[in-house]
Design an enzyme around this catalytic site. Structure first.
Site, mmCIF file in Angstrom:
data_model
loop_
_atom_site.group_PDB
_atom_site.id
_atom_site.type_symbol
_atom_site.label_atom_id
_atom_site.label_comp_id
_atom_site.label_asym_id
_atom_site.label_seq_id
_atom_site.Cartn_x
_atom_site.Cartn_y
_atom_site.Cartn_z
ATOM 1 N N CYS A 1 50.753 20.192 49.576
ATOM 2 C CA CYS A 1 51.647 20.637 48.490
ATOM 3 C C CYS A 1 52.910 19.788 48.403
ATOM 4 O O CYS A 1 53.605 19.815 47.392
ATOM 5 C CB CYS A 1 52.005 22.106 48.666
ATOM 6 S SG CYS A 1 50.549 23.161 48.682
ATOM 7 N N HIS B 1 58.165 23.694 44.721
ATOM 8 C CA HIS B 1 56.706 23.817 44.694
ATOM 9 C C HIS B 1 56.343 25.236 44.268
ATOM 10 O O HIS B 1 56.950 26.210 44.713
ATOM 11 C CB HIS B 1 56.143 23.498 46.082
ATOM 12 C CG HIS B 1 54.704 23.860 46.215
ATOM 13 N ND1 HIS B 1 53.755 23.391 45.339
ATOM 14 C CD2 HIS B 1 54.060 24.676 47.087
ATOM 15 C CE1 HIS B 1 52.578 23.894 45.676
ATOM 16 N NE2 HIS B 1 52.734 24.677 46.728
ATOM 17 N N ASN C 1 49.055 28.081 42.193
ATOM 18 C CA ASN C 1 49.467 26.986 43.069
ATOM 19 C C ASN C 1 48.505 25.811 42.881
ATOM 20 O O ASN C 1 47.330 25.918 43.213
ATOM 21 C CB ASN C 1 49.437 27.497 44.519
ATOM 22 C CG ASN C 1 49.864 26.445 45.530
ATOM 23 O OD1 ASN C 1 50.005 25.267 45.196
ATOM 24 N ND2 ASN C 1 50.068 26.876 46.759
HETATM 25 N N1 ACO Z 1 44.106 41.581 46.405
HETATM 26 C C1 ACO Z 1 44.301 42.770 47.010
HETATM 27 N N2 ACO Z 1 44.652 42.875 48.289
HETATM 28 C C2 ACO Z 1 44.821 41.747 48.997
HETATM 29 C C3 ACO Z 1 44.616 40.478 48.430
HETATM 30 C C4 ACO Z 1 44.241 40.420 47.083
HETATM 31 N N3 ACO Z 1 44.030 39.255 46.451
HETATM 32 N N4 ACO Z 1 44.851 39.550 49.372
HETATM 33 C C5 ACO Z 1 45.190 40.196 50.490
HETATM 34 N N5 ACO Z 1 45.163 41.514 50.267
HETATM 35 C C6 ACO Z 1 45.443 42.598 51.191
HETATM 36 C C7 ACO Z 1 45.370 42.160 52.630
HETATM 37 O O1 ACO Z 1 44.034 42.225 53.077
HETATM 38 C C8 ACO Z 1 46.232 43.210 53.303
HETATM 39 O O2 ACO Z 1 45.482 44.353 53.482
HETATM 40 P P1 ACO Z 1 45.557 45.170 54.876
HETATM 41 O O3 ACO Z 1 46.996 45.549 55.021
HETATM 42 O O4 ACO Z 1 44.634 46.314 54.628
HETATM 43 O O5 ACO Z 1 45.083 44.194 55.899
HETATM 44 C C9 ACO Z 1 47.292 43.519 52.244
HETATM 45 O O6 ACO Z 1 46.779 43.021 50.992
HETATM 46 C C10 ACO Z 1 48.636 42.924 52.507
HETATM 47 O O7 ACO Z 1 48.495 41.567 52.799
HETATM 48 P P2 ACO Z 1 49.736 40.727 53.218
HETATM 49 O O8 ACO Z 1 49.274 39.467 53.869
HETATM 50 O O9 ACO Z 1 50.682 41.586 53.935
HETATM 51 O O10 ACO Z 1 50.409 40.399 51.795
HETATM 52 P P3 ACO Z 1 51.695 39.539 51.556
HETATM 53 O O11 ACO Z 1 52.704 40.382 50.916
HETATM 54 O O12 ACO Z 1 52.094 38.760 52.762
HETATM 55 O O13 ACO Z 1 51.170 38.493 50.484
HETATM 56 C C11 ACO Z 1 50.396 36.221 50.268
HETATM 57 C C12 ACO Z 1 50.093 37.615 50.811
HETATM 58 C C13 ACO Z 1 50.530 36.314 48.774
HETATM 59 C C14 ACO Z 1 49.276 35.267 50.623
HETATM 60 C C15 ACO Z 1 51.726 35.742 50.881
HETATM 61 O O14 ACO Z 1 51.695 35.891 52.273
HETATM 62 C C16 ACO Z 1 52.034 34.343 50.540
HETATM 63 O O15 ACO Z 1 52.246 33.989 49.403
HETATM 64 N N6 ACO Z 1 52.131 33.476 51.535
HETATM 65 C C17 ACO Z 1 52.439 32.104 51.300
HETATM 66 C C18 ACO Z 1 51.197 31.371 51.414
HETATM 67 C C19 ACO Z 1 50.951 30.432 50.277
HETATM 68 O O16 ACO Z 1 51.442 30.538 49.192
HETATM 69 N N7 ACO Z 1 50.112 29.489 50.568
HETATM 70 C C20 ACO Z 1 49.697 28.595 49.594
HETATM 71 C C21 ACO Z 1 49.589 27.275 50.132
HETATM 72 S S1 ACO Z 1 51.016 26.864 51.003
HETATM 73 C C22 ACO Z 1 52.127 26.413 49.994
HETATM 74 O O17 ACO Z 1 51.813 26.121 48.893
HETATM 75 C C23 ACO Z 1 53.524 26.427 50.486
#
Ligand code: ACO
Length: 325
Positions: free
Chosen positions: A115, A252, A282
């Site tokens: 990224c 980003h 993304n």
């Molecule tokens: N739909 C419904 N539920 C979901 C989904 C979905 N698409 N994805 C995950 N869940 C569930 C999980 O299983 C979890 O359930 P559980 O509690 O029963 O286990 C629950 O939702 C909560 O998940 P969390 O991981 O706590 O959610 P969070 O608020 O952290 O959001 C996310 C997750 C969006 C991935 C976040 O952590 C994030 O954006 N992280 C940054 C990662 C990123 O953007 N990476 C991209 C590449 S890196 C970059 O570009 C910088």
């Protein structure tokens, strides 16, 4: 003394026609528009059907040449940031250079920094221009992330999209101070102790497959706000630009909560922060040039504006740049 700057003289972007909404995603994995919108800010993403990375790159680069008012004959260098090349080798940039019609022998290379790829590619091109090795460079960020997305994993598949963005850089004489037009500073970082936090499950040397994106989302989130802020602030320091002088912060586009977190940490009002991830998700290396070109096309980012670019991704890699348009 003569001081060379790289000025952005053209911009381009392209996204494939097919659009998947959050409701469409809910038919593929167990998710909902409500979950994706509140956790990420993403509403739709573009997905390739019959196009390759080189096709997206070509469209974005062609538009960049048109807005620059130059032809491919004028181009001395093509740099393409991507983690989803057409082939493992040769570099997709070489194919794109030929599709554009650059002069035979024009150097072209791919840059792999996930990224942060576009900021890395911009830095490579800027330094070659400032050394006097080339005068005009096309710098592209392009991804077909849908090809390395695990469409059964709801943790990742809702986040990504396909697209491309490009700029044309041209050498221009400046004074060496913050009043110059062009790239005023760049700053790059990496830290391999996070190699496994965000990666593909395969690779040429390890599994002989491309693999699929896998990550510890919470861990990435934690580092993203700090590293995006650090890269922006360090690039501003190098450019001798203070926070009041910034017209736009272009981070980003990974998650609206990360973007808002960076804005808050830097004490920047929302109106100065560019966010287009609602429509694109993304797009990794494409995310910054795609957003920049969209904003330049609609006239909101204009001549004379100071734009701070900041990116973070797999590696971890991160980096920033300050540009006066
Ligand atoms: N739909 C419904 N539920 C979901 C989904 C979905 N698409 N994805 C995950 N869940 C569930 C999980 O299983 C979890 O359930 P559980 O509690 O029963 O286990 C629950 O939702 C909560 O998940 P969390 O991981 O706590 O959610 P969070 O608020 O952290 O959001 C996310 C997750 C969006 C991935 C976040 O952590 C994030 O954006 N992280 C940054 C990662 C990123 O953007 N990476 C991209 C590449 S890196 C970059 O570009 C910088």
């Amino acid at each position: 003394m003569k001081f060379i700057r790289s000025e952005i003289i053209g911009h381009g972007h392209y996204a494939p026609a097919k659009v998947l909404t959050n409701d469409d995603m809910a038919k593929i994995v167990e998710t909902s528009d409500e979950w994706i919108t509140t956790r990420t800010g993403i509403k739709t993403r573009h997905i390739v059907e019959n196009e390759l990375n080189s096709d997206l790159s070509f469209r974005a680069a062609q538009m960049a040449l048109q807005t620059a008012g130059i032809t491919a004959e004028d181009v001395d260098l093509v740099v393409l940031a991507t983690v989803t090349p057409d082939n493992t080798t040769p570099a997709t940039a070489i194919k794109v250079a030929t599709m554009l019609g650059t002069r035979p022998g024009t150097p072209a290379l791919d840059v792999s920094a996930a990224c942060s790829g576009f900021v890395y590619a911009l830095t490579v091109a800027d330094n070659m221009i400032r050394l006097g090795q080339v005068k005009t460079a096309v710098v592209i960020g392009s991804e077909t992330l849908s090809k390395i997305t695990d469409w059964t994993d709801r943790n990742t598949c809702v986040l990504f999209g396909d697209g491309a963005g490009a700029v044309v850089l041209r050498a221009r004489e400046g004074n060496g101070d913050a009043k110059d037009t062009g790239i005023l500073s760049t700053k790059l970082y990496s830290d391999g102790s996070h190699y496994d936090t965000l990666r593909t499950t395969g690779g040429v040397s390890s599994t002989q497959t491309a693999g699929f994106i896998t990550m510890d989302g919470k861990e990435v989130f934690k580092y993203a706000i700090n590293s995006l802020t650090q890269a922006a602030e360090e690039a501003m320091k190098l450019a001798d630009i203070n926070i009041e002088e910034i017209d736009w912060l272009l981070p980003h586009q990974a998650n609206i909560r990360i973007i808002e977190g960076v804005g808050k940490k830097m004490n920047l009002p929302d109106e100065k922060i560019i966010a287009n991830l609602a429509h694109h998700g993304n797009t990794s290396a494409a995310s910054i040039p795609l957003a920049l070109s969209e904003k330049m096309s609609e006239g909101s980012v204009k001549k004379g504006d100071i734009v701070v670019l900041t990116a973070m991704g797999a590696g971890f890699t991160w980096g920033g740049a300050v540009v006066r348009i």
